[in-house]
Scaffold this motif. Structure first.
Motif, mmCIF file in Angstrom:
data_model
loop_
_atom_site.group_PDB
_atom_site.id
_atom_site.type_symbol
_atom_site.label_atom_id
_atom_site.label_comp_id
_atom_site.label_asym_id
_atom_site.label_seq_id
_atom_site.Cartn_x
_atom_site.Cartn_y
_atom_site.Cartn_z
ATOM 1 N N LEU A 53 0.878 -1.307 0.041
ATOM 2 C CA LEU A 53 -0.021 0.029 0.034
ATOM 3 C C LEU A 53 0.782 1.438 0.082
ATOM 4 C CD1 LEU A 53 -2.535 -1.348 2.652
ATOM 5 C CD2 LEU A 53 -3.062 -1.005 0.234
ATOM 6 N N ALA A 54 0.467 2.319 -0.482
ATOM 7 C CA ALA A 54 1.196 3.686 -0.566
ATOM 8 C C ALA A 54 0.831 4.500 0.677
ATOM 9 C CB ALA A 54 0.627 4.418 -1.873
ATOM 10 N N TRP A 55 1.448 3.980 1.727
ATOM 11 C CA TRP A 55 1.288 4.563 2.936
ATOM 12 C C TRP A 55 2.015 6.200 2.836
ATOM 13 C CZ3 TRP A 55 -1.640 2.381 6.174
ATOM 14 C CH2 TRP A 55 -1.695 0.905 6.072
ATOM 15 N N ASP A 56 3.037 6.401 1.898
ATOM 16 C CA ASP A 56 3.412 7.814 2.047
ATOM 17 C C ASP A 56 2.220 8.789 1.560
ATOM 18 O OD1 ASP A 56 3.469 6.534 -0.465
ATOM 19 O OD2 ASP A 56 4.837 7.764 -1.429
ATOM 20 N N ARG A 57 0.933 8.299 1.032
ATOM 21 C CA ARG A 57 0.247 8.965 0.438
ATOM 22 C C ARG A 57 -0.924 9.498 1.640
ATOM 23 N NH1 ARG A 57 -1.429 11.810 -2.591
ATOM 24 N NH2 ARG A 57 -3.323 10.731 -3.492
ATOM 25 N N LEU A 58 -0.734 8.700 2.598
ATOM 26 C CA LEU A 58 -1.686 8.699 3.808
ATOM 27 C C LEU A 58 -1.868 10.250 4.114
ATOM 28 C CD1 LEU A 58 -2.653 6.059 5.747
ATOM 29 C CD2 LEU A 58 -1.831 7.631 7.372
ATOM 30 N N PRO A 59 -0.809 11.154 4.521
ATOM 31 C CA PRO A 59 -1.258 12.424 5.138
ATOM 32 C C PRO A 59 -2.033 13.260 4.021
ATOM 33 C CG PRO A 59 1.055 11.881 5.379
ATOM 34 C CD PRO A 59 0.473 11.001 4.516
ATOM 35 N N ASP A 60 -1.714 13.139 2.632
ATOM 36 C CA ASP A 60 -2.281 13.915 1.706
ATOM 37 C C ASP A 60 -3.812 13.372 1.565
ATOM 38 O OD1 ASP A 60 -0.072 15.510 1.077
ATOM 39 O OD2 ASP A 60 0.436 14.212 -0.682
ATOM 40 N N GLU A 66 -10.450 15.793 4.568
ATOM 41 C CA GLU A 66 -10.912 17.140 5.531
ATOM 42 C C GLU A 66 -11.446 18.205 4.599
ATOM 43 O OE1 GLU A 66 -7.600 18.051 8.234
ATOM 44 O OE2 GLU A 66 -8.013 16.348 9.341
ATOM 45 N N ARG A 67 -11.145 18.309 3.348
ATOM 46 C CA ARG A 67 -11.040 19.369 2.497
ATOM 47 C C ARG A 67 -12.632 18.888 1.658
ATOM 48 N NH1 ARG A 67 -6.871 19.240 -0.499
ATOM 49 N NH2 ARG A 67 -7.871 17.640 -2.252
ATOM 50 N N ASP A 68 -12.634 17.715 1.238
ATOM 51 C CA ASP A 68 -13.858 17.342 0.537
ATOM 52 C C ASP A 68 -15.002 16.868 0.907
ATOM 53 O OD1 ASP A 68 -11.888 18.247 -1.617
ATOM 54 O OD2 ASP A 68 -11.689 16.387 -2.435
ATOM 55 N N LEU A 69 -15.062 16.095 2.145
ATOM 56 C CA LEU A 69 -16.230 15.681 2.853
ATOM 57 C C LEU A 69 -17.216 16.235 3.426
ATOM 58 C CD1 LEU A 69 -14.235 12.433 4.008
ATOM 59 C CD2 LEU A 69 -15.512 12.417 1.957
ATOM 60 N N GLY A 70 -16.933 17.557 3.693
ATOM 61 C CA GLY A 70 -17.793 18.495 4.236
ATOM 62 C C GLY A 70 -18.319 18.193 5.548
ATOM 63 N N VAL A 71 -17.383 17.833 6.556
ATOM 64 C CA VAL A 71 -17.571 17.241 7.939
ATOM 65 C C VAL A 71 -16.689 18.550 8.648
ATOM 66 C CG1 VAL A 71 -17.347 15.747 9.826
ATOM 67 C CG2 VAL A 71 -17.741 14.921 7.580
ATOM 68 N N ASP A 72 -17.811 19.432 9.298
ATOM 69 C CA ASP A 72 -17.498 20.518 10.002
ATOM 70 C C ASP A 72 -16.630 20.142 11.275
ATOM 71 O OD1 ASP A 72 -18.283 22.242 7.805
ATOM 72 O OD2 ASP A 72 -20.216 22.406 8.930
ATOM 73 N N ASP A 73 -15.660 20.618 11.618
ATOM 74 C CA ASP A 73 -15.020 20.570 13.071
ATOM 75 C C ASP A 73 -15.068 18.961 13.282
ATOM 76 O OD1 ASP A 73 -14.770 23.215 13.427
ATOM 77 O OD2 ASP A 73 -16.735 23.379 13.811
ATOM 78 N N PRO A 74 -14.226 18.105 12.440
ATOM 79 C CA PRO A 74 -14.196 16.632 12.698
ATOM 80 C C PRO A 74 -13.594 16.440 14.085
ATOM 81 C CG PRO A 74 -12.967 17.102 10.869
ATOM 82 C CD PRO A 74 -13.360 18.493 11.434
ATOM 83 N N THR A 75 -14.329 15.482 14.899
ATOM 84 C CA THR A 75 -13.661 15.136 16.242
ATOM 85 C C THR A 75 -13.247 13.757 16.373
ATOM 86 O OG1 THR A 75 -16.145 14.062 16.839
ATOM 87 C CG2 THR A 75 -15.470 16.772 17.684
ATOM 88 N N MET A 76 -13.553 13.042 15.108
ATOM 89 C CA MET A 76 -12.670 11.798 15.117
ATOM 90 C C MET A 76 -12.120 11.527 13.683
ATOM 91 S SD MET A 76 -14.160 7.934 15.869
ATOM 92 C CE MET A 76 -14.464 8.024 17.475
ATOM 93 N N ARG A 77 -11.122 11.014 13.534
ATOM 94 C CA ARG A 77 -10.436 10.671 12.182
ATOM 95 C C ARG A 77 -9.957 9.222 12.236
ATOM 96 N NH1 ARG A 77 -9.486 15.690 13.725
ATOM 97 N NH2 ARG A 77 -9.398 17.582 12.251
ATOM 98 N N TYR A 78 -10.046 8.532 11.259
ATOM 99 C CA TYR A 78 -9.646 7.110 11.474
ATOM 100 C C TYR A 78 -9.613 6.606 10.047
ATOM 101 C CZ TYR A 78 -14.528 5.462 11.538
ATOM 102 O OH TYR A 78 -15.966 5.386 11.244
ATOM 103 N N VAL A 79 -8.683 5.689 9.785
ATOM 104 C CA VAL A 79 -8.501 5.161 8.627
ATOM 105 C C VAL A 79 -8.767 3.522 8.686
ATOM 106 C CG1 VAL A 79 -6.753 4.387 6.755
ATOM 107 C CG2 VAL A 79 -6.793 6.550 8.032
ATOM 108 N N ILE A 80 -9.559 2.698 7.679
ATOM 109 C CA ILE A 80 -9.614 1.250 7.731
ATOM 110 C C ILE A 80 -8.866 0.842 6.376
ATOM 111 C CG2 ILE A 80 -11.472 -0.664 7.375
ATOM 112 C CD1 ILE A 80 -13.260 1.046 8.931
#
Length: 122
Positions: A53-60, A66-80
């Protein structure tokens, strides 16, 4: 994967049908118990090489979420990271955001980091 820890299901041996559950926190891994049995009939349960997997792409990708999903003030972020049915059962990274009002959305990227689906908050 959450901001300060990760959970993983890891086969007990190469080719095994069983897996153990692990938690990675504070720079250390620990087995939390037996995880279960891998179904031979389910493509989405088959192990895959996480090094592919392209782990180096994770931050971008998280910034894009955060830019495209329209979730204001996220309180939880996670990756599956798993085999995702809607990506031909290929290993996929899904980036989720949720806020205190339960607004949520996610985007999915293939093993190369290319976004293959986006589900913004409605």
């Amino acid at each position: 994967m959450y901001e300060d820890y990760a959970l993983a299901s890891i086969p007990t041996a190469p080719g095994a049908r069983t897996y153990d559950a692990y938690e990675f926190r504070g720079g250390a891994a620990r087995r939390t118990g037996p995880g279960g049995t891998i179904s031979r009939d389910s493509a989405d349960e088959q192990p895959f090489d996480v090094a592919a997997l392209a782990w180096d792409r994770l931050p971008d990708l998280m910034k894009q979420a955060e830019r495209d999903l329209g979730v204001d003030d996220p309180t939880m972020r996670y990756v599956i990271v798993d085999r995702w049915t809607f990506n031909g059962d290929e290993p996929t990274m899904r980036f989720y955001l949720t806020n205190e009002y339960r607004a949520s959305g996610y985007l999915a990227a293939d093993r190369t980091g290319k976004v293959v689906a986006s589900y913004p908050s409605s």
